[in-house]
Design an enzyme around this catalytic site. Structure first.
Site, PDB file in Angstrom:
ATOM      1  N   GLY A   1      -4.609  -6.143 -10.720  1.00 39.96           N
ATOM      2  CA  GLY A   1      -5.805  -5.456 -11.199  1.00 39.96           C
ATOM      3  C   GLY A   1      -6.861  -6.387 -11.746  1.00 39.96           C
TER       4      GLY A   1
ATOM      5  N   ASN B   1       0.808  -1.233   0.000  1.00 36.76           N
ATOM      6  CA  ASN B   1       0.000   0.000   0.000  1.00 36.76           C
ATOM      7  C   ASN B   1       0.838   1.278   0.000  1.00 36.76           C
ATOM      8  OD1 ASN B   1      -2.704   0.825  -0.124  1.00 36.76           O
ATOM      9  ND2 ASN B   1      -3.260  -0.455   1.617  1.00 36.76           N
TER      10      ASN B   1
ATOM     11  N   ASP C   1      -8.152  -3.314  -0.400  1.00 38.77           N
ATOM     12  CA  ASP C   1      -8.394  -3.629   1.007  1.00 38.77           C
ATOM     13  C   ASP C   1      -9.444  -4.724   1.130  1.00 38.77           C
ATOM     14  OD1 ASP C   1      -6.656  -1.512   1.655  1.00 38.77           O
ATOM     15  OD2 ASP C   1      -8.316  -0.078   1.628  1.00 38.77           O
TER      16      ASP C   1
ATOM     17  N   ARG D   1       2.070   4.881  -0.505  1.00 37.44           N
ATOM     18  CA  ARG D   1       1.442   6.185  -0.701  1.00 37.44           C
ATOM     19  C   ARG D   1       2.547   7.195  -1.009  1.00 37.44           C
ATOM     20  NH1 ARG D   1      -2.312   3.373  -0.943  1.00 37.44           N
ATOM     21  NH2 ARG D   1      -4.338   3.524   0.122  1.00 37.44           N
TER      22      ARG D   1
END
Length: 303
Positions: free
Chosen positions: A231, A172, A262, A174
């Site tokens: 994806g 994850n 998530d 960022r």
């Protein structure tokens, strides 16, 4: 002092990380908007919501400001059946995230520096609090919040294993929270040290230069169970020395992609608690993600 909404039931999974208030304009881009909705945004609480929706016991651990936004977050998560293991900070505020919709998609603005959650530090969850949990889950967002949260995550890995729990880590990344080099080094170290690691194939290529699922596995040989999400193509699980398992993603009419990763982690972890075959765990992840992709919210609806 950590307050809990239910001290009697030991959760199957403990999720730890920051949740922010989310402000989303509804009538125009942020600069010209007159109307907006207020909800919440947080990777770990999204996972907790998905696990609760799957019928498992789950706790969310964090710190919130002593403010209406903190109350709003805790009220919503408790409504979803999530145990709240939270501290209230009477100095630092609850973090806030703004969405700024545009023709090419939405951008986000964070107001989380020096937030209550960024003040979590080693020992935030005492080892005895982890006893009985089967999985402790966090993400790469948490160590990016501050030096103290990074140190907390390092200790959390050790304390979880001492308590007999497996460590689950979703990379994850960022970009807005730290430098690319700092992220690459820290995320690689934590992802390789976890018992279960989730990472997006495109995300891994961006931060580590690994282009395929097999290359990611070679880059992260220490992780016991590595799940590479690609994806709408599908997901591949590498479990120890076993042959990798790939399950294609279902075709979905996407309303909003945020929160799908998530939800995938939640579905996969819930199936892992049941020791289901690897292909079924991946399919459970896809099914949970598809449910969120079909709605505008980041969390599954409450049935």
């Amino acid at each position: 002092m950590i307050a809990s909404t239910d001290a009697s039931a030991t959760p199957d999974i403990i999720c730890i990380g920051e949740t922010m208030a989310l402000v989303t304009p509804t009538d125009a881009p942020l600069a010209g908007a007159h109307q907006a909705t207020i909800s919440l945004a947080g990777a770990e609480s999204n996972v907790a919501a998905g696990i609760a929706a799957a019928g498992r016991t789950v706790a969310w651990a964090s710190r919130l400001g002593d403010d209406p936004l903190g109350i709003r977050i805790s009220t919503e998560l408790a409504r979803r059946g999530i145990q709240l293991w939270t501290e209230t900070d009477d100095v630092a505020p609850t973090g806030v995230m703004f969405k700024d919709p545009g023709a090419e998609g939405s951008s986000v603005l964070y107001y989380r520096r020096a937030s209550a959650a960024s003040r979590m530090s080693p020992g935030f969850l005492a080892p005895e609090r982890l006893a009985g949990a089967r999985i402790v889950h966090t993400t790469g967002i948490t160590p990016a919040l501050s030096p103290s949260t990074r140190a907390m995550v390092d200790q959390l890995f050790d304390d979880a294993r001492t308590a007999g729990a497996r460590v689950s880590f979703d990379v994850n990344d960022r970009r807005a929270l730290w430098s690319r080099q700092d992220a690459a080094d820290t995320l690689a170290r934590l992802a390789d040290a976890a018992d279960i690691t989730f990472v997006g194939r495109d995300e891994a290529e961006r931060i580590w230069g690994t282009a395929t699922a097999s290359e990611i596995r070679q880059f992260l040989p220490g992780c016991s169970l590595l799940v590479v999400k690609d994806g709408d193509v599908g997901a591949t699980a590498f479990d120890g020395d076993a042959e990798p398992v790939f399950v294609p993603a279902p075709t979905v009419d996407v309303v909003e992609p945020v929160g799908a990763g998530d939800a995938f982690a939640a579905g996969f972890l819930a199936a892992t608690l049941e020791d289901r075959p690897m292909a079924e765990r991946l399919q459970a992840g896809h099914n949970a993600a598809a449910r969120v992709l079909r709605i505008a919210a980041d969390m599954p609806p409450i049935d």
